[in-house]
Enzyme design. Structure first.
Site, PDB file in Angstrom:
ATOM      1  N   GLY A  70       1.251   6.884  -9.369  1.00  0.00           N
ATOM      2  CA  GLY A  70       1.906   7.554 -10.477  1.00  0.00           C
ATOM      3  C   GLY A  70       3.081   8.405 -10.047  1.00  0.00           C
ATOM      4  N   THR A  71       2.985   9.019  -8.874  1.00  0.00           N
ATOM      5  CA  THR A  71       4.084   9.859  -8.395  1.00  0.00           C
ATOM      6  C   THR A  71       5.350   9.037  -8.201  1.00  0.00           C
ATOM      7  OG1 THR A  71       2.659  11.506  -7.345  1.00  0.00           O
ATOM      8  CG2 THR A  71       4.873  11.256  -6.448  1.00  0.00           C
ATOM      9  N   GLN A 177      -2.994  10.439 -17.022  1.00  0.00           N
ATOM     10  CA  GLN A 177      -4.306  10.893 -17.456  1.00  0.00           C
ATOM     11  C   GLN A 177      -4.772  10.214 -18.748  1.00  0.00           C
ATOM     12  OE1 GLN A 177      -6.344  12.840 -15.783  1.00  0.00           O
ATOM     13  NE2 GLN A 177      -4.917  13.365 -14.160  1.00  0.00           N
ATOM     14  N   SER A 197      -1.488   5.142 -13.201  1.00  0.00           N
ATOM     15  CA  SER A 197      -1.995   5.140 -11.828  1.00  0.00           C
ATOM     16  C   SER A 197      -3.339   4.439 -11.757  1.00  0.00           C
ATOM     17  CB  SER A 197      -2.130   6.578 -11.324  1.00  0.00           C
ATOM     18  OG  SER A 197      -2.731   6.617 -10.045  1.00  0.00           O
ATOM     19  N   HIS A 199      -5.853   4.794  -9.442  1.00  0.00           N
ATOM     20  CA  HIS A 199      -7.056   5.528  -9.043  1.00  0.00           C
ATOM     21  C   HIS A 199      -7.538   6.514 -10.089  1.00  0.00           C
ATOM     22  CE1 HIS A 199      -5.585   9.615  -7.668  1.00  0.00           C
ATOM     23  NE2 HIS A 199      -4.440   8.979  -7.783  1.00  0.00           N
ATOM     24  N   THR A 235       7.189  -5.645   0.326  1.00  0.00           N
ATOM     25  CA  THR A 235       6.111  -6.592   0.052  1.00  0.00           C
ATOM     26  C   THR A 235       4.986  -5.899  -0.686  1.00  0.00           C
ATOM     27  OG1 THR A 235       6.666  -7.825   2.055  1.00  0.00           O
ATOM     28  CG2 THR A 235       4.482  -8.189   1.109  1.00  0.00           C
ATOM     29  N   CYS A 327      -3.588  18.742  -7.485  1.00  0.00           N
ATOM     30  CA  CYS A 327      -2.418  18.769  -6.595  1.00  0.00           C
ATOM     31  C   CYS A 327      -2.040  20.188  -6.209  1.00  0.00           C
ATOM     32  CB  CYS A 327      -1.235  18.094  -7.284  1.00  0.00           C
ATOM     33  SG  CYS A 327      -1.511  16.345  -7.632  1.00  0.00           S
TER      34      CYS A 327
END
Length: 388
Positions: A70-71, A177, A197, A199, A235, A327
């Site tokens: 996501g970042t 989220q 994201s 995860h 890749t 974070c």
């Protein structure tokens, strides 16, 4: 008991996602850009994952650009739009953005861009009126987080995005989220760019995606082989993305029932802690992520208690929670999000977040509420001095 309540930080990979990752790593390990059969097998796995992630958003698969998370997706959205301009323009974000948006915005400021940070109310919501008033002739992009990771507030993205669209500005939202927890339909949602994201939805770490509406041009951050429609060279990590795709497909299938279940557990937790005098809920109770509960400490003698203190004490009891955004968990400075919502410096150091997931049960909620009461009682007990 071991109870994990930090699902907004990361989620345990699903067995099905792990199996897809292992299969791709063992049998589809070729370079998906290669023309031979080994490359073709990897390309098939990659495009299957793209179809699955696109379906979660009701998007054209060719609009899904895979990233490392996501970042990176947030950075590609902001810096990719900015790269189109020779002369610095105007960017609008909210005062409660994730650092993956705030820090690129700061970088653009250093390059001469004008950045407006929209204020939020006490519940953490942006006012549509404030957005209308902030728009300028040279506003190139508006980026507003969909679901705030620290306090759980949902923004009125449909309204905000339409305001930006009517003005002619591009609109990006960090939906990390929200994706997999609430329905997202980019065919009707007025967004041009949207980040998600792996995860956060029980897929492997190290994978994410940026939805790019057809016709929106971005300047890539990486030079190289031109993979991902020329927007993300390198890749592709096929095994990781295969796991991401399976997690997205399962999230889409289970969302209607799982969202309602999580909302019930979330409200159960709020209700059980409602009469704890020193514990104040943060964020909007109605417009809220379905799995998210957050609080801060408002005790007059709470200066010696921080969110990090409570995280450590709960961990000793076998319960994993977070001090605000994961974070920022290692920082002792006040939460910028809580400060932006009007909380004082001390209260902004005392935020905690409990986020629920597919393994959370009603028994987990009841036990957690009892333990948190006990931890607060000990932490806020008056200090007694031993007689000399």
């Amino acid at each position: 008991m071991q109870i994990y309540l930090d699902y907004s930080a990361t989620t345990p990979p699903r067995p099905e996602a792990i199996a897809a990752l292992q299969t791709a790593m063992a049998d589809q390990w070729g370079n998906p850009s290669s023309l031979h059969s080994w490359g073709s097998q990897a390309a098939t796995a990659l495009e299957q994952a793209r179809l699955q992630v696109a379906a979660l958003l009701n998007a054209d698969p060719n609009s899904v650009v895979f990233t490392a998370g996501g970042t990176e997706a947030d950075n590609l959205a902001l810096l990719g739009v900015a790269g189109r301009y020779r002369v610095p323009q105007h960017l609008i974000i909210s005062a409660v953005e994730h650092s993956a948006v705030e820090q690129p915005a700061q970088h653009l400021e250093q390059l001469g861009w004008q950045v407006t940070r929209l204020p939020v109310d006490a519940q953490g919501q942006v006012s549509p009126t404030d957005l209308r008033q902030a728009l300028r002739d040279n506003t190139a992009l508006v980026s507003i987080i969909y679901g705030q990771s620290e306090v759980g507030t949902l923004q009125p993205i449909e309204v905000l995005g339409q305001i930006a669209r009517d003005h002619g500005a591009l609109f990006h939202t960090d939906a990390v989220q929200v994706a997999g927890r609430l329905p997202i339909d980019v065919q009707t949602l007025p967004v041009d760019l949207l980040s998600l994201s792996s995860h956060k939805i029980y897929g492997p770490q190290g994978a994410g995606a940026l939805y790019v509406r057809p016709g929106v041009d971005l300047v890539p951050l990486l030079g190289g082989g031109g993979q991902e429609f020329g927007l993300r060279s390198g890749t592709q990590a096929v095994p990781t993305l295969a796991g991401f795709g399976v997690a997205a497909a399962l999230a889409a299938a289970e969302m209607p029932a799982e969202t309602l279940r999580l909302m019930g557990l979330r409200d159960r937790l709020f209700d059980q802690l409602a009469n704890v005098a020193d514990l104040v809920p943060t964020g909007d109770r109605r417009h809220r992520l379905p799995h998210h509960a957050s609080f801060c400490i408002a005790a007059a003698d709470g200066d010696r208690v921080s969110g990090r203190t409570l995280v450590r004490e709960m961990n000793l009891a076998g319960i994993g929670i977070s001090a605000g955004s994961a974070c920022h968990s290692g920082q002792v400075s006040p939460s910028p999000v809580l400060l932006a919502m009007g909380y004082g410096d001390r209260a902004a150091r005392c935020g905690i977040r409990l986020t629920l997931g597919r393994h959370t049960t009603a028994a987990d909620i009841d036990w957690t509420a009892m333990v948190l009461r006990q931890v607060l009682r000990r932490a806020l007990a008056p200090l007694t001095l031993s007689p000399v």
